[in-house]
Design an enzyme around this catalytic site. Structure first.
Site, PDB file in Angstrom:
ATOM      1  N   SER A 178       0.801  -1.385   0.074  1.00 45.50           N
ATOM      2  CA  SER A 178      -0.101   0.157   0.008  1.00 45.50           C
ATOM      3  C   SER A 178       1.122   1.228  -0.048  1.00 45.50           C
ATOM      4  CB  SER A 178      -0.732  -0.275   1.114  1.00 45.50           C
ATOM      5  OG  SER A 178      -1.745  -1.139   1.130  1.00 45.50           O
ATOM      6  N   ARG A 193       6.966   5.835  -4.981  1.00 44.49           N
ATOM      7  CA  ARG A 193       7.389   7.433  -3.826  1.00 44.49           C
ATOM      8  C   ARG A 193       7.365   6.683  -2.350  1.00 44.49           C
ATOM      9  NH1 ARG A 193       3.077  10.749  -5.396  1.00 44.49           N
ATOM     10  NH2 ARG A 193       1.891  10.607  -3.629  1.00 44.49           N
ATOM     11  N   ASP A 231      -4.328  -2.300  -0.069  1.00 42.65           N
ATOM     12  CA  ASP A 231      -5.021  -2.866   0.722  1.00 42.65           C
ATOM     13  C   ASP A 231      -6.460  -2.226   0.799  1.00 42.65           C
ATOM     14  OD1 ASP A 231      -5.205   0.308   1.125  1.00 42.65           O
ATOM     15  OD2 ASP A 231      -4.196  -0.114   3.877  1.00 42.65           O
TER      16      ASP A 231
END
Length: 498
Positions: A178, A193, A231
């Protein structure tokens, strides 16, 4: 003169710590305090600042819906509407053993999920603690650690003792990762990132699925990485597996996000991939970024502006900063600091402990709202134990009312996000269920009721057709179901390989 006690009690924090608290009869005589009328006057001011009218909510929903459409049509939008390459709903008849790996902010969780069909499943799991060194060390080492933990888990769950895995059996695995990734297919993901305190080197800009596959090969594990998911997407699929009326999944916790199932023909930014326009694909909205930078639509107060300006990413995640659990306590703290500066609160007391940013946890708002005592003993405990501040009943009533205003605004804005997806997909008349997860939804008193109230204020009586409920485990069960669905597509020759 010794303090005489008018009442006493204790409460337990989410950390497990028990706080003993006492009221004192001479509180109001020891120090100068704001009068009941003063607190009432200030409360009226904050009511006007933090209250969302139904008309304003409908305006936000309209703008939100347009933003969702824009994210589907064009790449690199503020609300990115990320295609997940999870095609269609589970049938509910998925069966078999599947592994799920969840790389969270604190722990690595490994699950074995046995899907039994008819929306039923069994799950066994183990958590492995991540060290700060692992979060910052080389990325390949991090994935090697994931593979090591998988190896330990598989060995523990194989053989006569567990009886669930057969020696030599190759298992499909769903990897819940996630962190923002750009995906071209379901078993691929380039890390844009790191977030959540991670900074593992040699990882950003690389395909984390490929890196993880190398670690699996290194340990010669009989495991096939089948799907890399978010998620929220997992929550959508797991909740629908158990409750087929579920059309939307939302997470309201430290952050906020939503996922839903979209018609491929409406995702015009991926037309070039040649996917069947009649198919359906789950979309990871990443809607916490709604109204970022321009700030045209959301009702930001000066306190919200301070939260934004002092954050690590000013201007970004505008929606999230108004509603997520990370920020609600800070918003209330800023109001209190303003009243201290104006000479309204805590005169003659040392307030330095309250002046530290983010020292006022959102859990405190939950405790204040749920305080069942006439004297508001929990509120006394919070201010005396954590901030060494004495309070009067009038002040405590004001603090609780302020917490309600901030918590209610968060829930009503959350309803706006749900309503935008409902409006876009025309779910209102037929109704739908919304699988909801996250600490704010699960633990904040009255949050779900206020979301439902907000939906009715937006849609009228038809708003009752949209019902939120506690979602299934998306990063465990959902990840495994997506692995099962993807395996089925591959076996049927429907796998998208671009």
């Amino acid at each position: 003169m010794p303090a005489s006690r008018r009442g006493s009690g204790s409460f337990t924090l989410t950390t497990g710590q028990t706080i003993a608290i006492h009221t004192r009869t001479q509180d109001e005589e020891d120090l100068p305090h704001a009068t009941k009328k003063t607190m009432a006057d200030h409360l009226r001011k904050y009511e006007s600042l933090f209250t969302l009218t139904p008309q304003r909510m409908r305006m936000i929903v309209e703008a939100f819906t347009e933003t969702l459409e824009l994210g589907l049509n064009k790449p690199n939008q503020i609300v990115p509407m990320i295609p997940t390459y999870v095609f269609g709903w589970p049938t509910g008849q998925e069966k078999g053993d599947f592994l799920a790996l969840d790389l969270g902010g604190t722990n690595l969780r490994v699950c074995l999920v046995t899907l039994q069909g008819e929306g039923k499943f069994e799950i066994s799991q183990t958590k492995y603690r991540l060290t700060e060194e692992q979060k910052q060390d080389d990325g390949q080492k991090l994935f090697d650690f994931c593979a090591e933990c998988l190896n330990t888990f598989v060995e523990t769950n194989t053989g006569e003792g567990a009886g669930q895995l057969k020696p030599g059996q190759s298992l499909p695995l769903g990897f819940t990762f996630s962190y923002p990734c750009s995906q071209e297919r379901i078993d691929h993901g380039e890390l844009i990132r790191w977030t959540k305190g991670f900074g593992a080197g040699n990882t950003e800009g690389r395909d984390v699925a490929e890196m993880f596959k190398k670690s699996l090969e290194k340990y010669q594990l009989p495991i096939k990485l089948t799907a890399l998911i978010n998620d929220t997407t997992g929550t959508l699929i797991a909740s629908h597996y158990v409750n087929p009326k579920t059309k939307i999944a939302v997470i309201f916790g430290t952050g906020c996000n939503a996922a839903y199932m979209e018609h491929v023909k409406n995702i015009t930014k991926i037309e070039h991939l040649g996917i069947d326009p009649g198919a359906e694909m789950a979309i990871n909205c990443e809607w916490g970024a709604f109204d970022s930078f321009e700030h045209e639509h959301l009702p930001r107060t000066k306190y919200d502006t301070v939260v934004d300006d002092t954050s690590n990413k000013p201007g970004e995640q505008a929606f999230e900063k108004l509603i997520s659990g990370r920020y609600l306590g800070e918003i209330l703290r800023l109001v209190l600091c303003e009243l201290i500066d104006e000479g309204v609160l805590f005169l003659g007391q040392n307030t330095y402990k309250l002046e530290k940013p983010y020292c006022f946890d959102t859990a405190f708002l939950s405790l204040m709202e749920s305080d069942p005592t006439d004297e508001l003993l929990m509120v006394i405990g919070i201010f005396t134990h954590f901030f060494a501040l004495e309070t009067t009943l009038a002040e405590r009533q004001f603090f609780r009312a302020l917490a309600k205003l901030i918590g209610r605004r968060a829930a009503r804005l959350s309803a706006c996000g749900i309503a935008a997806i409902v409006s876009k997909m025309n779910y209102l008349d037929e109704g739908c269920s919304v699988g909801a997860d996250g600490s704010l939804y699960n633990k904040y008193p009255g949050f779900a009721d206020r979301v439902h109230e907000g939906l009715q204020d937006i849609f009228g009586d038809k708003g009752r057709n949209i019902v939120t409920y506690h979602a299934e485990d998306g990063s465990g069960v959902g990840s495994a179901i997506i692995a099962a669905m993807t395996k089925h597509r591959k076996d049927a020759g429907l796998y998208l390989n671009v």
